[in-house]
Design an enzyme around this catalytic site. Structure first.
Site, mmCIF file in Angstrom:
data_model
loop_
_atom_site.group_PDB
_atom_site.id
_atom_site.type_symbol
_atom_site.label_atom_id
_atom_site.label_comp_id
_atom_site.label_asym_id
_atom_site.label_seq_id
_atom_site.Cartn_x
_atom_site.Cartn_y
_atom_site.Cartn_z
ATOM 1 N N TYR A 161 0.817 -1.214 0.000
ATOM 2 C CA TYR A 161 0.000 0.000 0.000
ATOM 3 C C TYR A 161 0.851 1.265 0.000
ATOM 4 C CZ TYR A 161 -4.720 -1.838 0.794
ATOM 5 O OH TYR A 161 -5.937 -2.434 0.665
ATOM 6 N N ASP A 190 -3.573 -18.170 0.593
ATOM 7 C CA ASP A 190 -4.585 -18.827 -0.250
ATOM 8 C C ASP A 190 -5.299 -19.925 0.535
ATOM 9 O OD1 ASP A 190 -2.132 -20.157 -0.233
ATOM 10 O OD2 ASP A 190 -2.178 -20.705 -2.356
ATOM 11 N N LYS A 234 2.577 -15.434 2.566
ATOM 12 C CA LYS A 234 2.768 -16.163 1.309
ATOM 13 C C LYS A 234 4.260 -16.452 1.216
ATOM 14 C CE LYS A 234 1.243 -17.770 -2.663
ATOM 15 N NZ LYS A 234 0.265 -18.885 -2.796
ATOM 16 N N ASP A 280 -6.640 -6.801 4.082
ATOM 17 C CA ASP A 280 -7.736 -6.109 3.392
ATOM 18 C C ASP A 280 -8.660 -7.133 2.731
ATOM 19 O OD1 ASP A 280 -9.200 -3.978 2.125
ATOM 20 O OD2 ASP A 280 -8.110 -4.438 0.283
ATOM 21 N N ASP A 300 -12.733 -8.698 4.026
ATOM 22 C CA ASP A 300 -13.988 -8.641 3.243
ATOM 23 C C ASP A 300 -14.584 -10.037 3.145
ATOM 24 O OD1 ASP A 300 -13.734 -5.887 2.743
ATOM 25 O OD2 ASP A 300 -14.350 -6.092 0.651
#
Ligand code: IPM
Ligand code: MG
Length: 356
Positions: free
Chosen positions: A141, A223, A190, A247, A251
């Site tokens: 970001y 994942d 990851k 983020d 959601d």
């Protein structure tokens, strides 16, 4: 006792949901003999329109002089031009950075009466009580962004960069929170692909071994986490993760609770100053229609009372009032069952305020 708060309503449904949050805050003041002085300031698209910048310096100053900040939402189609140099979202990212709010707490719980609102089956939702601690002021970001053209055409890059210190402080905060909950911390990364994730993995593993050996610690690839959040969400307690993974995963996690309109968040830094906002966006499609669910903002007010003002009893009073309102069926369309009466934003806010 008087507390000074900054209020950044922002765009879209932001002003409507913030109005309900303030209504509930006023009720808390009456019940607990507290007074709140609120200072409104501009952020996002409305700030762009009025001042040419999404985060006017006056807004930063208002926030810096407050005990905490309540924020609605920023953004909307009016400012969506992808080639624009200034965007509403810069206001949100800018205020997080300016206030040093490196940890974003996004708790996910499900009221038993709302399991129908979730696309997941009831039995999967039993016992879900998780907290995502998202790193908020680093990573992709905030790394350098480039957009250039060479003989093959355009190219772009976003740099993802983390320092050890940035990881340590957010991991410590997440671990402390896990200690006060069910004692389990899951790092999501990851590390099979990204170097930043390998740094997260080694730093977190060291901190957990040296300082939090009493906690149960594990890690998961992002994942796989996306899958397990749907498959066995009740296994999670505290998840700590970098900015962008957090983020996206939150959601997804919001769907466990049936609606983005239910989930609050707290953004915290090194001291008690914090910024509190619903995790949903500005929902321009329903703005101004009295359809927005104010509960995420009202629950964000509860987090504000708890984390920045250390008013635990007041925070619980707000959370209990929200539960009571759900039990009374006074809810907006996003969480109403088929055939159940749909209430307006202000009716839900009034009903919570009455129950404080
Ligand atoms: C959020 C939002 C923001 C983010 C956007 C609006 C910049 O999606 O708070 O989750 O990505 O952090
Ligand atoms: Mg988001």
């Amino acid at each position: 006792m008087n507390y000074t708060l900054a209020v950044l309503a922002g765009d879209g449904i932001g002003p409507e949901v913030v109005a309900e949050g303030l209504k509930v805050l006023a009720a808390v003041g009456r019940r607990f003999q507290l007074s709140f002085t609120t200072h409104e300031a501009l952020i996002g698209g409305i700030a762009l329109d009025q001042t040419g910048t999404a985060l006017p310096p006056a807004t930063v100053e208002t926030c810096q002089n407050a005990a905490a900040v309540l924020l609605g939402a920023v953004g909307g189609p009016k400012w969506d031009d992808p080639s624009a140099k200034v965007r509403p979202e810069q206001g949100l990212l800018g205020i997080r950075k300016a206030l040093g709010l490196f940890a974003n707490l996004r708790p996910v719980t499900i009221h038993p009466l709302l399991t129908d609102a979730s696309p997941l089956r009831h039995e999967r939702l039993e016992g879900v009580d998780l907290l995502v601690v998202r790193e908020l002021t680093g990573g992709i970001y905030f790394g350098e962004k480039r957009r250039e053209r060479d003989e093959h055409g355009e190219w772009a890059s976003d740099l993802c960069i983390y320092s050890e210190a940035e990881i340590v402080r957010v991991v410590r905060m997440a671990a402390e929170l896990a200690r006060g909950r069910n004692g389990k911390l899951t790092l999501v990364d990851k590390a099979n692909v990204l170097e930043t994730s390998r740094l997260w993995r080694s730093v977190t593993t060291r901190i957990m071994r040296e300082e939090y050996a009493d906690l149960h610690y594990d890690w998961m690839l992002v994942d796989a986490c996306a899958m397990h959040l749907l498959r066995r969400p009740s296994d999670f307690d505290v998840i700590v993760t970098e900015n962008m993974f957090g983020d996206i995963l939150t959601d997804e996690a919001s769907m466990l609770a049936g609606s983005l309109g239910m989930l609050p968040s707290a953004s915290l830094g090194a001291d008690s100053m914090g910024l509190y906002e619903p995790i949903h966006g500005s929902a321009p499609d329903i703005a101004g229609q009295g359809k927005a669910n104010p509960l995420a903002t009202i629950l964000s007010v509860a987090l504000l009372l708890r984390h920045s003002l250390q008013l635990e009893a007041a925070a619980r009073a707000v959370e209990s009032a929200v539960s009571a309102v759900i039990e009374a069926g006074i809810i907006t369309g996003d969480i109403a069952r088929p055939g159940q009466r749909v209430h307006r934003t202000a009716e839900v806010g009034d009903a919570v305020a009455e129950r404080i």
